[in-house]
Write an enzyme that holds these catalytic residues in place. Sequence first.
Site, PDB file in Angstrom:
ATOM      1  N   SER A   1       0.841  -1.192   0.000  1.00 46.56           N
ATOM      2  CA  SER A   1       0.000   0.000   0.000  1.00 46.56           C
ATOM      3  C   SER A   1       0.876   1.241   0.000  1.00 46.56           C
ATOM      4  O   SER A   1       1.615   1.496   0.947  1.00 46.56           O
ATOM      5  CB  SER A   1      -0.907   0.000   1.242  1.00 46.56           C
ATOM      6  OG  SER A   1      -1.453   1.290   1.415  1.00 46.56           O
TER       7      SER A   1
ATOM      8  N   HIS B   1      -1.536  -1.377  -4.086  1.00 48.52           N
ATOM      9  CA  HIS B   1      -2.775  -0.954  -3.433  1.00 48.52           C
ATOM     10  C   HIS B   1      -2.743   0.561  -3.241  1.00 48.52           C
ATOM     11  O   HIS B   1      -1.803   1.101  -2.661  1.00 48.52           O
ATOM     12  CB  HIS B   1      -2.864  -1.683  -2.091  1.00 48.52           C
ATOM     13  CG  HIS B   1      -4.101  -1.437  -1.294  1.00 48.52           C
ATOM     14  ND1 HIS B   1      -5.243  -2.196  -1.413  1.00 48.52           N
ATOM     15  CD2 HIS B   1      -4.365  -0.520  -0.334  1.00 48.52           C
ATOM     16  CE1 HIS B   1      -6.157  -1.767  -0.559  1.00 48.52           C
ATOM     17  NE2 HIS B   1      -5.649  -0.742   0.118  1.00 48.52           N
TER      18      HIS B   1
ATOM     19  N   ASP C   1      -4.780   3.789  -1.751  1.00 48.66           N
ATOM     20  CA  ASP C   1      -5.827   4.185  -0.809  1.00 48.66           C
ATOM     21  C   ASP C   1      -6.344   5.576  -1.126  1.00 48.66           C
ATOM     22  O   ASP C   1      -5.613   6.561  -1.029  1.00 48.66           O
ATOM     23  CB  ASP C   1      -5.258   4.189   0.617  1.00 48.66           C
ATOM     24  CG  ASP C   1      -5.032   2.786   1.123  1.00 48.66           C
ATOM     25  OD1 ASP C   1      -6.007   2.007   1.135  1.00 48.66           O
ATOM     26  OD2 ASP C   1      -3.893   2.462   1.503  1.00 48.66           O
TER      27      ASP C   1
ATOM     28  N   MET D   1      -8.862   8.500  -0.077  1.00 52.45           N
ATOM     29  CA  MET D   1      -9.625   8.993   1.086  1.00 52.45           C
ATOM     30  C   MET D   1     -10.085  10.418   0.832  1.00 52.45           C
ATOM     31  O   MET D   1      -9.321  11.230   0.300  1.00 52.45           O
ATOM     32  CB  MET D   1      -8.739   8.977   2.330  1.00 52.45           C
ATOM     33  CG  MET D   1      -8.116   7.643   2.641  1.00 52.45           C
ATOM     34  SD  MET D   1      -7.042   7.777   4.087  1.00 52.45           S
ATOM     35  CE  MET D   1      -6.385   6.103   4.155  1.00 52.45           C
TER      36      MET D   1
ATOM     37  N   HIS E   1      -8.586   1.323  -3.540  1.00 50.65           N
ATOM     38  CA  HIS E   1      -9.441   1.170  -2.354  1.00 50.65           C
ATOM     39  C   HIS E   1     -10.135   2.501  -2.112  1.00 50.65           C
ATOM     40  O   HIS E   1      -9.512   3.466  -1.685  1.00 50.65           O
ATOM     41  CB  HIS E   1      -8.539   0.758  -1.171  1.00 50.65           C
ATOM     42  CG  HIS E   1      -9.258   0.608   0.122  1.00 50.65           C
ATOM     43  ND1 HIS E   1      -8.593   0.381   1.310  1.00 50.65           N
ATOM     44  CD2 HIS E   1     -10.580   0.638   0.438  1.00 50.65           C
ATOM     45  CE1 HIS E   1      -9.465   0.286   2.292  1.00 50.65           C
ATOM     46  NE2 HIS E   1     -10.676   0.451   1.794  1.00 50.65           N
TER      47      HIS E   1
ATOM     48  N   MET F   1     -12.163   4.840  -0.209  1.00 49.92           N
ATOM     49  CA  MET F   1     -12.726   5.226   1.098  1.00 49.92           C
ATOM     50  C   MET F   1     -13.336   6.608   0.931  1.00 49.92           C
ATOM     51  O   MET F   1     -12.840   7.609   1.456  1.00 49.92           O
ATOM     52  CB  MET F   1     -11.613   5.223   2.153  1.00 49.92           C
ATOM     53  CG  MET F   1     -11.177   3.814   2.534  1.00 49.92           C
ATOM     54  SD  MET F   1      -9.592   3.784   3.400  1.00 49.92           S
ATOM     55  CE  MET F   1      -8.486   3.774   2.005  1.00 49.92           C
TER      56      MET F   1
ATOM     57  N   MET G   1     -11.266  -5.059   6.462  1.00 50.56           N
ATOM     58  CA  MET G   1     -10.438  -4.070   7.147  1.00 50.56           C
ATOM     59  C   MET G   1     -10.070  -4.621   8.522  1.00 50.56           C
ATOM     60  O   MET G   1     -10.951  -4.962   9.318  1.00 50.56           O
ATOM     61  CB  MET G   1     -11.198  -2.745   7.333  1.00 50.56           C
ATOM     62  CG  MET G   1     -11.415  -1.932   6.073  1.00 50.56           C
ATOM     63  SD  MET G   1      -9.938  -1.633   5.076  1.00 50.56           S
ATOM     64  CE  MET G   1      -8.853  -0.773   6.229  1.00 50.56           C
TER      65      MET G   1
ATOM     66  N   PHE H   1      -6.169   5.636   8.205  1.00 52.71           N
ATOM     67  CA  PHE H   1      -4.771   5.927   8.505  1.00 52.71           C
ATOM     68  C   PHE H   1      -3.919   4.668   8.388  1.00 52.71           C
ATOM     69  O   PHE H   1      -4.380   3.571   8.712  1.00 52.71           O
ATOM     70  CB  PHE H   1      -4.634   6.481   9.938  1.00 52.71           C
ATOM     71  CG  PHE H   1      -5.451   7.716  10.162  1.00 52.71           C
ATOM     72  CD1 PHE H   1      -4.959   8.974   9.815  1.00 52.71           C
ATOM     73  CD2 PHE H   1      -6.737   7.628  10.673  1.00 52.71           C
ATOM     74  CE1 PHE H   1      -5.720  10.121   9.983  1.00 52.71           C
ATOM     75  CE2 PHE H   1      -7.519   8.764  10.848  1.00 52.71           C
ATOM     76  CZ  PHE H   1      -7.011  10.020  10.508  1.00 52.71           C
TER      77      PHE H   1
ATOM     78  N   GLY I   1      -0.386   2.639   9.656  1.00 48.66           N
ATOM     79  CA  GLY I   1       0.374   2.531  10.899  1.00 48.66           C
ATOM     80  C   GLY I   1      -0.417   2.187  12.141  1.00 48.66           C
ATOM     81  O   GLY I   1       0.071   2.348  13.255  1.00 48.66           O
TER      82      GLY I   1
ATOM     83  N   ASP J   1      -6.501  -5.832   5.255  1.00 45.45           N
ATOM     84  CA  ASP J   1      -5.871  -4.519   5.097  1.00 45.45           C
ATOM     85  C   ASP J   1      -5.845  -3.791   6.436  1.00 45.45           C
ATOM     86  O   ASP J   1      -6.898  -3.503   7.007  1.00 45.45           O
ATOM     87  CB  ASP J   1      -6.682  -3.715   4.063  1.00 45.45           C
ATOM     88  CG  ASP J   1      -6.094  -2.349   3.767  1.00 45.45           C
ATOM     89  OD1 ASP J   1      -4.997  -2.038   4.260  1.00 45.45           O
ATOM     90  OD2 ASP J   1      -6.763  -1.588   3.031  1.00 45.45           O
ATOM     91  N   GLY J   2      -4.632  -3.509   6.905  1.00 46.99           N
ATOM     92  CA  GLY J   2      -4.474  -2.698   8.107  1.00 46.99           C
ATOM     93  C   GLY J   2      -3.708  -3.416   9.197  1.00 46.99           C
ATOM     94  O   GLY J   2      -4.104  -4.500   9.630  1.00 46.99           O
TER      95      GLY J   2
ATOM     96  N   GLY K   1       1.215  -1.570   4.263  1.00 51.81           N
ATOM     97  CA  GLY K   1       1.842  -0.283   3.990  1.00 51.81           C
ATOM     98  C   GLY K   1       3.117  -0.111   4.798  1.00 51.81           C
ATOM     99  O   GLY K   1       4.236  -0.275   4.281  1.00 51.81           O
ATOM    100  N   SER K   2       2.945   0.180   6.093  1.00 53.62           N
ATOM    101  CA  SER K   2       4.102   0.458   6.960  1.00 53.62           C
ATOM    102  C   SER K   2       5.094  -0.694   6.977  1.00 53.62           C
ATOM    103  O   SER K   2       6.313  -0.471   6.955  1.00 53.62           O
ATOM    104  CB  SER K   2       3.636   0.728   8.387  1.00 53.62           C
ATOM    105  OG  SER K   2       2.600   1.669   8.393  1.00 53.62           O
TER     106      SER K   2
HETATM  107  C1  DX5 Z   1      -6.033   2.180   5.908  1.00 56.39           C
HETATM  108  C2  DX5 Z   1      -5.679   1.780   4.507  1.00 56.39           C
HETATM  109  C3  DX5 Z   1      -4.559   0.821   4.419  1.00 56.39           C
HETATM  110  C4  DX5 Z   1      -3.241   1.343   4.917  1.00 56.39           C
HETATM  111  C5  DX5 Z   1      -2.598   0.201   5.633  1.00 56.39           C
HETATM  112  O1  DX5 Z   1      -7.213   2.892   5.912  1.00 56.39           O
HETATM  113  O2  DX5 Z   1      -6.798   1.199   3.855  1.00 56.39           O
HETATM  114  O3  DX5 Z   1      -4.401   0.286   3.090  1.00 56.39           O
HETATM  115  O4  DX5 Z   1      -2.376   1.794   3.917  1.00 56.39           O
HETATM  116  O5  DX5 Z   1      -1.462   0.683   6.255  1.00 56.39           O
HETATM  117  P1  DX5 Z   1      -0.678  -0.181   7.331  1.00 56.39           P
HETATM  118  O6  DX5 Z   1      -0.206  -1.414   6.635  1.00 56.39           O
HETATM  119  O7  DX5 Z   1       0.422   0.748   7.725  1.00 56.39           O
HETATM  120  O8  DX5 Z   1      -1.643  -0.473   8.436  1.00 56.39           O
HETATM  121 ZN    ZN Z   2      -6.411   0.181   1.864  1.00 55.69          ZN
END
Ligand code: DX5
Ligand code: ZN
Length: 225
Positions: free
Chosen positions: A12, A37, A39, A41, A70, A72, A141, A147, A149, A179-180, A201-202
């Site tokens: 991500s 991926h 995101d 928002m 994705h 959101m 999710m 967010f 992290g 995811d998350g 992501g992180s």
């Molecule tokens: C959160 C996003 C995720 C996010 C995950 O709302 O949908 O895709 O990037 O990040 P990590 O892997 O850092 O939780």
């Molecule tokens: Zn996502």
Amino acid sequence: MASDEKVKLAPSILAADFSQLAEQVAEAEAAGADRIHVDVMDGHFVPNISLGPPIIHSLRPITKLPLETHLMISDPNRYLEAFADAGSDSMLVHVEGAWHLNRIIHHIKSLGKSAGVVLNPATPATAVQEILPDVDQVLVMTVNPGFGGQSFLASTLSKIAQLREMIDAGGRPIELSVDGGIDCDSATQAVAAGARVLVAGSAIFRAEEGIAAAMAALRKAAVVN
Ligand code: DX5
Ligand code: ZN
């Protein structure tokens, strides 16, 4: 003995360094990422603002990987053409943000794109029962969206297992993603519960050991037994 079923990795880019986005995506691709991926928002459906079609448009020529979007955002139906035109390969819409989920899923398919539904942590698996025959992917999710992290919510594991059963009972190949808060530890748990695509992501873009080593570690932790 591990099965030869492979778990897919979807880095991500929310956690990437945007001043080096092309290099980091190329590194993830070279390390065997299965898709990217993205995101999106809007500061309304979730309390944060991130990326839109221009980023997809910029990524499209620099990677061969599918771009998974994705959404959101409130009223995602209004923006599907814009993301399709920008180069998205798949679009994932939240059950909670879609008043007419069936219409939206078929709209995505009419654009020739892969369609998925997303469930927030408090949304039950049964919310997608009726739409399951129409989707290519279900994304659970494992944090509250908005967010990067955040910490993995272990309370979502039983829902992942329930969706695994629903998907297997339906007999159609539907990807089950999480995811998350995905790191090596939560990846192992999510895969054991039935997930087969990991969005991270992180754990990938902020890893001290670098993108390729982080992806290798996730792969090792996410073997299907
Ligand atoms: C959160 C996003 C995720 C996010 C995950 O709302 O949908 O895709 O990037 O990040 P990590 O892997 O850092 O939780
Ligand atoms: Zn996502």
